[in-house]
Structures are given as structure tokens and as C-alpha cells.
Design a protein around this motif. Sequence first.
Motif, PDB file in Angstrom:
ATOM      1  N   UNK A  71     -16.347 -64.858 -16.026  1.00 21.92           N
ATOM      2  CA  UNK A  71     -16.092 -66.302 -16.027  1.00 21.92           C
ATOM      3  C   UNK A  71     -15.748 -66.751 -14.611  1.00 21.92           C
ATOM      4  N   UNK A  72     -16.155 -67.952 -14.257  1.00 19.25           N
ATOM      5  CA  UNK A  72     -15.927 -68.434 -12.897  1.00 19.25           C
ATOM      6  C   UNK A  72     -14.448 -68.394 -12.526  1.00 19.25           C
ATOM      7  N   UNK A  73     -13.573 -68.798 -13.451  1.00 18.84           N
ATOM      8  CA  UNK A  73     -12.143 -68.819 -13.157  1.00 18.84           C
ATOM      9  C   UNK A  73     -11.613 -67.415 -12.913  1.00 18.84           C
ATOM     10  N   UNK A  74     -12.054 -66.452 -13.710  1.00 19.08           N
ATOM     11  CA  UNK A  74     -11.622 -65.066 -13.522  1.00 19.08           C
ATOM     12  C   UNK A  74     -12.105 -64.530 -12.185  1.00 19.08           C
ATOM     13  N   UNK A  75     -13.347 -64.849 -11.830  1.00 18.10           N
ATOM     14  CA  UNK A  75     -13.914 -64.366 -10.560  1.00 18.10           C
ATOM     15  C   UNK A  75     -13.107 -64.877  -9.373  1.00 18.10           C
ATOM     16  N   UNK A  76     -12.744 -66.170  -9.403  1.00 14.58           N
ATOM     17  CA  UNK A  76     -11.990 -66.754  -8.293  1.00 14.58           C
ATOM     18  C   UNK A  76     -10.578 -66.189  -8.243  1.00 14.58           C
ATOM     19  N   UNK A  77      -9.937 -66.054  -9.390  1.00 18.13           N
ATOM     20  CA  UNK A  77      -8.559 -65.549  -9.412  1.00 18.13           C
ATOM     21  C   UNK A  77      -8.455 -64.160  -8.807  1.00 18.13           C
ATOM     22  N   UNK A  78      -9.278 -63.232  -9.286  1.00 13.16           N
ATOM     23  CA  UNK A  78      -9.151 -61.855  -8.789  1.00 13.16           C
ATOM     24  C   UNK A  78      -9.577 -61.760  -7.333  1.00 13.16           C
ATOM     25  N   UNK A  79     -10.581 -62.556  -6.934  1.00 11.04           N
ATOM     26  CA  UNK A  79     -11.028 -62.522  -5.535  1.00 11.04           C
ATOM     27  C   UNK A  79      -9.934 -63.034  -4.604  1.00 11.04           C
ATOM     28  N   UNK A  80      -9.277 -64.129  -4.984  1.00 10.69           N
ATOM     29  CA  UNK A  80      -8.232 -64.693  -4.133  1.00 10.69           C
ATOM     30  C   UNK A  80      -7.000 -63.793  -4.070  1.00 10.69           C
ATOM     31  N   UNK A  81      -6.577 -63.267  -5.205  1.00 11.31           N
ATOM     32  CA  UNK A  81      -5.353 -62.460  -5.225  1.00 11.31           C
ATOM     33  C   UNK A  81      -5.538 -61.188  -4.409  1.00 11.31           C
ATOM     34  N   UNK A  82      -6.671 -60.527  -4.560  1.00  4.79           N
ATOM     35  CA  UNK A  82      -6.875 -59.259  -3.858  1.00  4.79           C
ATOM     36  C   UNK A  82      -7.330 -59.449  -2.414  1.00  4.79           C
ATOM     37  N   UNK A  83      -7.690 -60.667  -2.046  1.00  5.13           N
ATOM     38  CA  UNK A  83      -7.962 -60.930  -0.634  1.00  5.13           C
ATOM     39  C   UNK A  83      -6.655 -61.279   0.056  1.00  5.13           C
ATOM     40  N   UNK A  84      -5.740 -60.330   0.034  1.00  8.02           N
ATOM     41  CA  UNK A  84      -4.413 -60.503   0.635  1.00  8.02           C
ATOM     42  C   UNK A  84      -4.003 -59.250   1.395  1.00  8.02           C
ATOM     43  N   UNK A  85      -4.180 -58.099   0.799  1.00  7.81           N
ATOM     44  CA  UNK A  85      -3.761 -56.838   1.421  1.00  7.81           C
ATOM     45  C   UNK A  85      -4.382 -56.643   2.809  1.00  7.81           C
ATOM     46  N   UNK A  86      -5.674 -56.931   2.997  1.00  7.43           N
ATOM     47  CA  UNK A  86      -6.258 -56.687   4.325  1.00  7.43           C
ATOM     48  C   UNK A  86      -6.134 -57.847   5.310  1.00  7.43           C
ATOM     49  N   UNK A  87      -5.561 -58.985   4.895  1.00  3.49           N
ATOM     50  CA  UNK A  87      -5.697 -60.218   5.673  1.00  3.49           C
ATOM     51  C   UNK A  87      -4.981 -60.171   7.013  1.00  3.49           C
TER      52      UNK A  87
END
Length: 565
Positions: free
Chosen positions: A140-156
Motif C-alpha cells: 500500500x502506498x501509505x505503508x511504502x512511504x512510512x517504512x521508507x521514511x522511518x528507515x531513512x534515518x540511520x544512514x542520514x
Amino acid sequence: MPTGILALFAFLPILVALVLMVGMRWPATRAMPLAWLVSAAAGVLFWKMDPVVVAASTIQGFASAVTVLLIVFGALIILYTLSESGGMETINYGFHGISTDRRVQVIIIAFIFQAFLEGAAGFGTPAAIAGPLLMSLGFPALAAVLVALILNSIPVTFGAVGTPVWFGLKNLSYKVEHAISETGPGIGFADMDGFYMLIGQWSSVFHSVVAFILPLFVVCFMTRIFGRNRSWKEGLAIWKFSLFASTAFVIPFLVSAFFIGEEFPALIGGLVGLPIVLMAARRKWFLPQASWDFGPQSEWEAQWTGEIATQADITFKARMSQVRAWMPYVLIGLILVLTRVQFLPFSGWVRSWSIGFREILGQSGIDYAIEPLYNPGIVPFVLVALLTVLLHRMPAQKVKNAWRQAFFRMKNPTIALLFAVALVQIFKNSSFNPMGYASMPLSMAEAVAALAQGSWPLFAAFVGALGSFITGSNTVSNLLFGEFQYDIATALDLPRQIIVALQAVGGAMGNMVCIHNIVAASATVGLVGMEGAILRRNVLPLLLYGAVVGAMGMAFAYLVFPGVF
């Protein structure tokens, strides 16, 4: 005016955005213009900013938004070009060949693959690529955005070849040089490059602990919100594979931070970890027996999907070889590395052309400049999209369809980002006031620091997150608050390297809630008006991240390194 009162006035635009987007569920296209208006009013009424300065800041913000919008447009062009060429279906076929388990796909794509993209490009690029990729796999689009945003943190913290460290903390140079002259060799480093490496090392330690917690939490978060059984337990079943993937990423991540420098931890962690994790998934190492998937689309909640439909039939075919399908992403990674590594000439070539203007509306210090070829949206995104037309032998009609769809999807994020970035510029430029007041962000930070005192390590990362939330950038958050964090550590006799590293880590964890990234990532999967829902859900992982690194910061500051630098 007392700092506490100034802090309350400074918080008003943020409060307006939060109430409208989270409480009243307004889309960012409506909420951000009103929040901008409140920030402009606060600047004129309370900071006594000249209205011309506010107008110049708004123009500066509109121009600066172009930088982010180019990245969004480039990501959309890549997505639609690959969709039209059949390359995306081939990639999806390959991922399904590795594992159809959505939990495994999250760890591979949203965690490891995004880390590589973050290390190479940064600036919101990874979520703008990973979100559409996950959605095309059947998320689902909402699930895709949520997991992508949350996990795009550790390497930032190490994104865009370490930019948040070596550029974001550049304002500390005179303070660090003074500390070196005062302390001598005993300080532990000899120059500013050594300080950058020290901050990178401590930041990597903080991130590495969270890297073993957050991916598994995100998977559990997904199965709880989007699973048919609404179960945390179904996500927890993947714990062995999650910990293995974290290990495959963290070891090269730490080695790079400690022995190479702050430019490459995310890049090397993702580059080394990805083939190891892919191999493990193919051989079903550490995987639970039962695969997990979302329920039928007929059972999905309406808010889970947006203007771009998730395919109901997730039966993919290989339209070309995997090598040919992946070649655009290989070229993106290769070009990004070649143009970001400083010891090669390519960086100088793409940065040789600059467009900009100084002293907007005659206001000193309010400038704008862009290096078009250095922007990832143009090089490599648009460039690679054009090359893909030849690589995938696309007919003219399919190319036309891809570009038309990309332009069509730009309307809403353009409105939201123009006003969001304009708000940021008013915040930053509020330091140009005749009253001698600190800027709006610094006023908020100083008020919080006065309340926290000796417990500051618990809150330092949240100031970094506030900076990212306001500005949309870990780099800009460090520019805003790096000096402030250094001064607080000095005043409270806390280890400065620990507190500054917490700032750098906080700016990274704030990536998951910053309006810029939410709007940009949402646009790439067709979610309009759901920014508040995303922001509301991402607060929990943000608090988890902050609690873990805050506790570590307290331990290091008082138990391990009391009084050191």
C-alpha cells in the motif's frame, strides 16, 4: 523580551502546521501556506523584522525549494521511465524471486538499499526511490512511504558523502581550532578534519545500536498497522533475519567511520551489506517458515492508497535481463559516487556551473545559488532517465507517457514545498532583527536547554530532530544548532564530542518527520493530503530513536567520559 516568551512565539508556526496537518488532517498544500503566513507575522510583530527582509526570505525560500523539487521530479522521471520500459516490472520479478515476504523486502529495500542511496545522494533521494519501488512490489502506498521514511534515518548523518558532518558542522571551525590551541595534543585530534572524523565515529556508535532495533521495530510496526491480524508478533517472527541484516550493515559501517572517515559509512555499509543480505534471503537463511503478505486490496483501508494505484495482480514477468533492468540504478550509484568523491575531478566539473543571485531585494546575507548539474535530480536522475530510453529501447510514446505523468504529479508537492521552505528561510533569517534577538530556532533551543540543565544529553538529539523537522535537512539542522550544542556542552562541562554527535544523530532521526521529506516521498507514490497521517504515525519511532540515543548519551557523558573535551 525573555527567551521563553520568544520561544513560544517561535513555536507558533510549527504548532499551526501540527494542528492543521495532524489534528485537523489538512493536506500540506493548505497547511503550509498558512504556517508560512504565521511565521511571517511572528517575524514582523515579535522579532521586528523589516517586511522587506521577510519578503526577501520568502523569495529565497521559493528559490531554494527548486533544489528539492528537482530531486522529486528526477525520482518521478526514473520511476515512470522504468515503469513504461518494463524495467521496473523486471526488477520486481527479481525481488519476488528472492523473497515474496514483505518483511524481508522492507529490510532489503528500505533499510540496506536506502542506506546506499543515502550515502551516495542524500537530500531526500532514498525515500523518493524506495517508496515507489516498494509500492510497485505490492505495498500500500501509505505503508511504502512510512517504512521508507522511518528507515531513512540511520544512514542520514553520513548522507551525500558525509555532507551533514563536514559541511553541516563547518561553523564550529574557529571554536575547535581554539580548543586545539588551548589543549594541545591531549585533545585527541590535530585539526578540523580530525574533529569531523571524531564526530563521525561517535555518531556511528549511536546509530549502530539503533540499527539493531529500528528495522525490526519497523517490520513489527508494519504488520501491526497493515496486517490482516493487526499483529506485532507476525513482525517479530523475522527477528533472526533482521539482526543478521543489521550485522551485515553495521560492521562495514563502523569500520568505515573509524578507519576511513565521515564520508563513506552509509555508502560502504549499504554497498557491502546488500549482497550479503540478498544472498541470505535467496538461501532462506534465518527466515521464518511462513511468509507474510498484506491482505487482499479489497480489505485495505481507503487512506492506504492514493492517486497511483497499487497493482492488484502481483504476477510479474521479466521484460529484459536483470542486468539491463538494474543498469539505471547502477548508473545512478556510480555517477553519484564519481561526482561526490573529492579526490576525483568529476565533482569539480559538475560544480563548475552555478546559477544564483545575491542580496535579494537588496538585503545583505539573503542570497540564493544552485549548482544545477550537482543536483541529484538532474545529474544523475534526469540524465539516467534519458540514457534509459536508449538502454531499454523505448518507443517515443512510452517516453512521452513517462514525462507527462512526472509533470502531472508535481503540482501538489510544488505548492507545499514552496511555502515550507519559505517558512524555513524566515526562521533562519529572523536573526536579522534590530532587537538583537536570537533567531527563532535558537530561541526555542535555548529555552529547552535552560529547562534541561544537566540532563541535556537526553534532549540534545531532539534539538537536532527539531532542526530537521523545520528545515528538512540534517545538514541545515547542524548548521543551525551545531554551535549552540557545542556551547551548551561547554557551559555544562559535558563532553563536546558526545553532544555534537548527538546533534548530528538527532538531525538524522528527524528525517522521518520533516515536512520536506514527507511531502516529497508522498508525491512519488501519489498520496495527497495524507502528510498529517504520516507525521502522526512517525512520531512513535522518532521517540524510540531519541530515547535510545539519549540514554546512551547520558551514559557516555557521565559514566565514561566525564569532562573529556
